[in-house]
Design a protein around this motif. Structure first.
Motif, PDB file in Angstrom:
ATOM      1  N   ASN A   1      19.559   1.762   9.433  1.00  8.96           N
ATOM      2  CA  ASN A   1      19.159   2.546   8.274  1.00  8.96           C
ATOM      3  C   ASN A   1      20.408   3.025   7.543  1.00  8.96           C
ATOM      4  O   ASN A   1      20.638   4.203   7.386  1.00  8.96           O
ATOM      5  CB  ASN A   1      18.276   3.729   8.682  1.00  8.96           C
ATOM      6  CG  ASN A   1      17.507   4.298   7.508  1.00  8.96           C
ATOM      7  OD1 ASN A   1      17.426   3.677   6.455  1.00  8.96           O
ATOM      8  ND2 ASN A   1      16.960   5.472   7.689  1.00  8.96           N
TER       9      ASN A   1
ATOM     10  N   ASN B   1       6.083  -4.280  12.550  1.00  6.56           N
ATOM     11  CA  ASN B   1       6.677  -3.406  11.539  1.00  6.56           C
ATOM     12  C   ASN B   1       6.913  -2.015  12.099  1.00  6.56           C
ATOM     13  O   ASN B   1       6.534  -1.713  13.224  1.00  6.56           O
ATOM     14  CB  ASN B   1       5.799  -3.345  10.288  1.00  6.56           C
ATOM     15  CG  ASN B   1       4.435  -2.736  10.526  1.00  6.56           C
ATOM     16  OD1 ASN B   1       4.242  -1.877  11.369  1.00  6.56           O
ATOM     17  ND2 ASN B   1       3.450  -3.181   9.776  1.00  6.56           N
ATOM     18  N   CYS B   2       7.577  -1.215  11.294  1.00  4.71           N
ATOM     19  CA  CYS B   2       7.679   0.226  11.539  1.00  4.71           C
ATOM     20  C   CYS B   2       6.594   0.816  10.648  1.00  4.71           C
ATOM     21  O   CYS B   2       6.695   0.738   9.419  1.00  4.71           O
ATOM     22  CB  CYS B   2       9.064   0.730  11.136  1.00  4.71           C
ATOM     23  SG  CYS B   2       9.199   2.528  11.124  1.00  4.71           S
ATOM     24  N   THR B   3       5.553   1.347  11.230  1.00  5.01           N
ATOM     25  CA  THR B   3       4.403   1.767  10.419  1.00  5.01           C
ATOM     26  C   THR B   3       4.749   2.794   9.348  1.00  5.01           C
ATOM     27  O   THR B   3       4.241   2.679   8.227  1.00  5.01           O
ATOM     28  CB  THR B   3       3.224   2.251  11.294  1.00  5.01           C
ATOM     29  OG1 THR B   3       3.681   3.221  12.217  1.00  5.01           O
ATOM     30  CG2 THR B   3       2.604   1.100  12.043  1.00  5.01           C
ATOM     31  N   PRO B   4       5.616   3.803   9.598  1.00  6.35           N
ATOM     32  CA  PRO B   4       5.911   4.733   8.512  1.00  6.35           C
ATOM     33  C   PRO B   4       6.725   4.101   7.376  1.00  6.35           C
ATOM     34  O   PRO B   4       6.728   4.620   6.264  1.00  6.35           O
ATOM     35  CB  PRO B   4       6.741   5.846   9.175  1.00  6.35           C
ATOM     36  CG  PRO B   4       6.617   5.658  10.634  1.00  6.35           C
ATOM     37  CD  PRO B   4       6.220   4.239  10.865  1.00  6.35           C
ATOM     38  N   HIS B   5       7.393   2.982   7.657  1.00  4.95           N
ATOM     39  CA  HIS B   5       8.276   2.392   6.657  1.00  4.95           C
ATOM     40  C   HIS B   5       7.923   0.943   6.321  1.00  4.95           C
ATOM     41  O   HIS B   5       8.745   0.217   5.744  1.00  4.95           O
ATOM     42  CB  HIS B   5       9.731   2.498   7.133  1.00  4.95           C
ATOM     43  CG  HIS B   5      10.128   3.906   7.390  1.00  4.95           C
ATOM     44  ND1 HIS B   5      10.354   4.390   8.649  1.00  4.95           N
ATOM     45  CD2 HIS B   5      10.285   4.950   6.536  1.00  4.95           C
ATOM     46  CE1 HIS B   5      10.653   5.688   8.568  1.00  4.95           C
ATOM     47  NE2 HIS B   5      10.621   6.049   7.302  1.00  4.95           N
TER      48      HIS B   5
ATOM     49  N   PHE C   1      16.368   0.278   6.316  1.00  2.00           N
ATOM     50  CA  PHE C   1      15.034   0.033   6.852  1.00  2.00           C
ATOM     51  C   PHE C   1      14.874  -1.410   7.323  1.00  2.00           C
ATOM     52  O   PHE C   1      13.988  -2.132   6.889  1.00  2.00           O
ATOM     53  CB  PHE C   1      13.945   0.378   5.823  1.00  2.00           C
ATOM     54  CG  PHE C   1      13.910   1.821   5.449  1.00  2.00           C
ATOM     55  CD1 PHE C   1      13.562   2.792   6.367  1.00  2.00           C
ATOM     56  CD2 PHE C   1      14.229   2.226   4.158  1.00  2.00           C
ATOM     57  CE1 PHE C   1      13.520   4.129   6.026  1.00  2.00           C
ATOM     58  CE2 PHE C   1      14.186   3.564   3.801  1.00  2.00           C
ATOM     59  CZ  PHE C   1      13.839   4.518   4.741  1.00  2.00           C
TER      60      PHE C   1
ATOM     61  N   MET D   1      12.270   8.705  13.948  1.00  2.00           N
ATOM     62  CA  MET D   1      11.527   8.549  12.689  1.00  2.00           C
ATOM     63  C   MET D   1      10.882   7.172  12.589  1.00  2.00           C
ATOM     64  O   MET D   1      10.160   6.886  11.650  1.00  2.00           O
ATOM     65  CB  MET D   1      12.473   8.723  11.488  1.00  2.00           C
ATOM     66  CG  MET D   1      12.977  10.113  11.300  1.00  2.00           C
ATOM     67  SD  MET D   1      14.164  10.271   9.935  1.00  2.00           S
ATOM     68  CE  MET D   1      13.697   9.014   8.780  1.00  2.00           C
ATOM     69  N   HIS D   2      11.169   6.305  13.547  1.00  3.84           N
ATOM     70  CA  HIS D   2      10.729   4.912  13.472  1.00  3.84           C
ATOM     71  C   HIS D   2       9.926   4.516  14.706  1.00  3.84           C
ATOM     72  O   HIS D   2      10.007   5.159  15.745  1.00  3.84           O
ATOM     73  CB  HIS D   2      11.930   3.989  13.315  1.00  3.84           C
ATOM     74  CG  HIS D   2      12.742   4.292  12.106  1.00  3.84           C
ATOM     75  ND1 HIS D   2      12.398   3.855  10.858  1.00  3.84           N
ATOM     76  CD2 HIS D   2      13.879   5.020  11.958  1.00  3.84           C
ATOM     77  CE1 HIS D   2      13.286   4.291   9.985  1.00  3.84           C
ATOM     78  NE2 HIS D   2      14.191   5.002  10.631  1.00  3.84           N
TER      79      HIS D   2
ATOM     80  N   PHE E   1       8.460  -0.310   2.829  1.00 13.60           N
ATOM     81  CA  PHE E   1       9.836  -0.624   2.435  1.00 13.60           C
ATOM     82  C   PHE E   1      10.285  -1.968   3.004  1.00 13.60           C
ATOM     83  O   PHE E   1      11.459  -2.318   2.938  1.00 13.60           O
ATOM     84  CB  PHE E   1      10.800   0.468   2.898  1.00 13.60           C
ATOM     85  CG  PHE E   1      10.510   1.809   2.295  1.00 13.60           C
ATOM     86  CD1 PHE E   1      10.523   1.993   0.919  1.00 13.60           C
ATOM     87  CD2 PHE E   1      10.226   2.891   3.104  1.00 13.60           C
ATOM     88  CE1 PHE E   1      10.255   3.228   0.366  1.00 13.60           C
ATOM     89  CE2 PHE E   1       9.952   4.134   2.551  1.00 13.60           C
ATOM     90  CZ  PHE E   1       9.970   4.303   1.175  1.00 13.60           C
TER      91      PHE E   1
ATOM     92  N   MET F   1      10.113  -2.850   6.240  1.00 12.05           N
ATOM     93  CA  MET F   1      10.715  -2.720   7.565  1.00 12.05           C
ATOM     94  C   MET F   1       9.853  -3.508   8.554  1.00 12.05           C
ATOM     95  O   MET F   1       8.928  -2.983   9.170  1.00 12.05           O
ATOM     96  CB  MET F   1      10.843  -1.264   7.985  1.00 12.05           C
ATOM     97  CG  MET F   1      11.695  -1.086   9.209  1.00 12.05           C
ATOM     98  SD  MET F   1      12.110   0.642   9.456  1.00 12.05           S
ATOM     99  CE  MET F   1      13.136   0.491  10.902  1.00 12.05           C
TER     100      MET F   1
ATOM    101  N   PHE G   1       4.553  -4.340  -0.480  1.00  5.51           N
ATOM    102  CA  PHE G   1       5.817  -3.646  -0.254  1.00  5.51           C
ATOM    103  C   PHE G   1       6.311  -2.980  -1.545  1.00  5.51           C
ATOM    104  O   PHE G   1       6.267  -3.584  -2.613  1.00  5.51           O
ATOM    105  CB  PHE G   1       6.908  -4.600   0.229  1.00  5.51           C
ATOM    106  CG  PHE G   1       6.734  -5.138   1.623  1.00  5.51           C
ATOM    107  CD1 PHE G   1       5.750  -4.685   2.479  1.00  5.51           C
ATOM    108  CD2 PHE G   1       7.596  -6.122   2.089  1.00  5.51           C
ATOM    109  CE1 PHE G   1       5.621  -5.194   3.766  1.00  5.51           C
ATOM    110  CE2 PHE G   1       7.475  -6.642   3.366  1.00  5.51           C
ATOM    111  CZ  PHE G   1       6.485  -6.171   4.202  1.00  5.51           C
TER     112      PHE G   1
END
Length: 153
Positions: A30, A102-106, A37, A59-60, A109, A111, A138
């Motif tokens: 990051n 994926n990274c669900t919160p990102h 991301f 955060m990920h 973007f 990720m 995205f």
């Protein structure tokens, strides 16, 4: 005595796969663009029986994308961490194929990442079509999933 020998040979035969299994790590990056991301490596080729552990900050996470799993594969979702004493998610891959995650919160973007376990042909067409649909949503990183999947042979 003959039965004991057969038992030992069978035991060795079935456990040898775990002896050669490897552990791999995927890092969450990051920094500044283009390392914003992203997972590194973005595309990871492993063998059946290998384990992948994701490293990063709280955060990920790493979450499988249901439509991009080979038939019979179990979905996963878990947090990432670099903190001492905390464990990041680790997944053992026992079914060959192509896995998208994926990274669900990102995810918006871009990720995302790809894991190829052995021969990806069992679900690569479906996974690639799903990725094209997903990346249309995205906000950033458009084309990233398709780029990663173009590296899969």
């Amino acid at each position: 005595m003959q039965m004991i020998k057969k038992f030992i040979v069978l035991l060795l035969f079935f456990s040898i796969g775990n002896v050669f299994a490897k552990e791999h790590q995927v890092q969450m990056l990051n920094g500044s663009a283009p390392e914003m991301f992203v997972f590194e490596p973005a595309v990871l080729n492993i063998k059946k029986g290998d384990t992948v552990t994701w490293k990063g900050d709280a955060m990920h996470n790493s979450a499988s994308i249901k439509e991009m799993l080979p038939k019979g594969a179990k979905p996963w979702m878990g947090k990432l961490t670099n903190k001492a004493g905390e464990k990041s998610i680790s997944v053992k891959f026992d079914i060959e194929g192509l896995y998208g995650y994926n990274c669900t919160p990102h995810a918006m973007f871009g990720m995302v990442g790809v894991i190829v376990v052995g021969d990806p042909s069992s679900n690569s067409k479906v996974a690639k079509a799903t990725a094209k649909k997903i990346e249309k949503k995205f906000a950033a990183g458009k084309g990233r999933f398709s780029k990663y999947l173009s590296e899969v042979k």
